[in-house]
Enzyme design. Sequence first.
Site, short mmCIF file in Angstrom:
data_model
loop_
_atom_site.label_atom_id
_atom_site.label_comp_id
_atom_site.label_asym_id
_atom_site.label_seq_id
_atom_site.Cartn_x
_atom_site.Cartn_y
_atom_site.Cartn_z
N THR A 49 -28.33 -8.75 11.77
CA THR A 49 -27.43 -8.10 12.73
C THR A 49 -27.42 -6.59 12.55
OG1 THR A 49 -26.05 -10.06 12.52
CG2 THR A 49 -25.13 -8.22 13.75
N TYR A 112 -19.95 -17.78 18.91
CA TYR A 112 -19.34 -17.89 20.24
C TYR A 112 -19.05 -19.34 20.66
CZ TYR A 112 -17.99 -16.60 24.97
OH TYR A 112 -17.27 -16.42 26.13
N TYR A 138 -25.99 -18.26 6.54
CA TYR A 138 -25.24 -16.99 6.65
C TYR A 138 -23.91 -17.31 7.31
CZ TYR A 138 -24.33 -12.06 7.92
OH TYR A 138 -23.78 -10.81 8.08
N ARG A 143 -18.04 -12.26 12.85
CA ARG A 143 -18.96 -12.11 13.99
C ARG A 143 -19.13 -13.40 14.77
NH1 ARG A 143 -21.96 -7.47 14.61
NH2 ARG A 143 -21.98 -6.01 12.86
N LYS A 167 -25.69 -16.60 2.25
CA LYS A 167 -25.08 -15.28 2.28
C LYS A 167 -23.66 -15.51 2.77
CE LYS A 167 -25.21 -10.74 4.55
NZ LYS A 167 -25.87 -9.91 5.59
N ILE A 209 -26.81 -9.25 -0.06
CA ILE A 209 -27.61 -8.73 1.06
C ILE A 209 -26.76 -7.64 1.68
CG2 ILE A 209 -28.66 -9.22 3.30
CD1 ILE A 209 -29.32 -12.01 2.26
#
Length: 295
Positions: A49, A112, A138, A143, A167, A209
């Site tokens: 991202t 979403y 992840y 987000r 992550k 990360i």
Amino acid sequence: MQIQQQLKGTGVAVITPFTSDNKIDFPALGKVLEHLIVNKVEYLVLLGTTGETPVLSNPEKIAILEYSYDLVNNRLPIVVGIGGNDTADLIHDLTHFPLEKAAAILSASPYYNKPSQEGIFQHYKMVAAASPLPIILYNVPGRTGRNMSAATTLRIANEIPNIIGIKEASGDMGQCMQILKDRPNNFLVLSGDDALALPQLACGMEGVISVAANAFPLQFGDMVRACLNNDYTKARTLNNSLMTPYDLMFVENNPAGVKAFMAIQGLISNQLRMPNVPLSEGIFNQIKLWIDQQG
């Protein structure tokens, strides 16, 4: 060396530089990659991202991968970000992107759609079955809009062999510690929160990360290495010196914050693609003042 060993320490979620006419700035990307390699990060994460992948076309993503493979030339492992909220489309990308020179895939949980925990599990089960490479989960609910629970992470870790780590960027220390307590052997747990990396490494995570390491690869990497060597006196000193950058980087938008630092450092132009815009003048000036004060 096992892939889990290769991906300990500091991985960098590499930014994508742009020119003033909104094209990918490949010479600047090369400069950034060399900057990271010379300053001793352990591996690179492309197409995350932070690389503004939501506004990159698939041909642009492929061009970034091919350029980076050639320039890096096996000097560091490369992890490729391939995630999405359409499972079938994600599987298509896994089978059509050039991944022969990559070490692993980093795949964010679906955003979403807000699937149930069972939906998240089944998504990753299908993705892992199609992936030519090991996968790192992840979890970034800020987000995606949906947290992947510790129970789901541990279920995946125990039941899907091709998924080798996570992550974890929920910011929930209790959740992080639950995963660390109950994970199977060789399941890698990496921090996705620069500002929380030190305490998370102290709890047992094996690396980070990082966004901040784009701008401060040696300093941040030394902090992580100090943690992994149980030298928390050194780690605290280094981390304290980066706390102001952490705040300034994420106050408005990522990667607008880290790109401002890197532009002032002379690595890139301060260009982003819409709908992201450069930092406001006030925050940018605070960053410039902080950098000037460092001498």
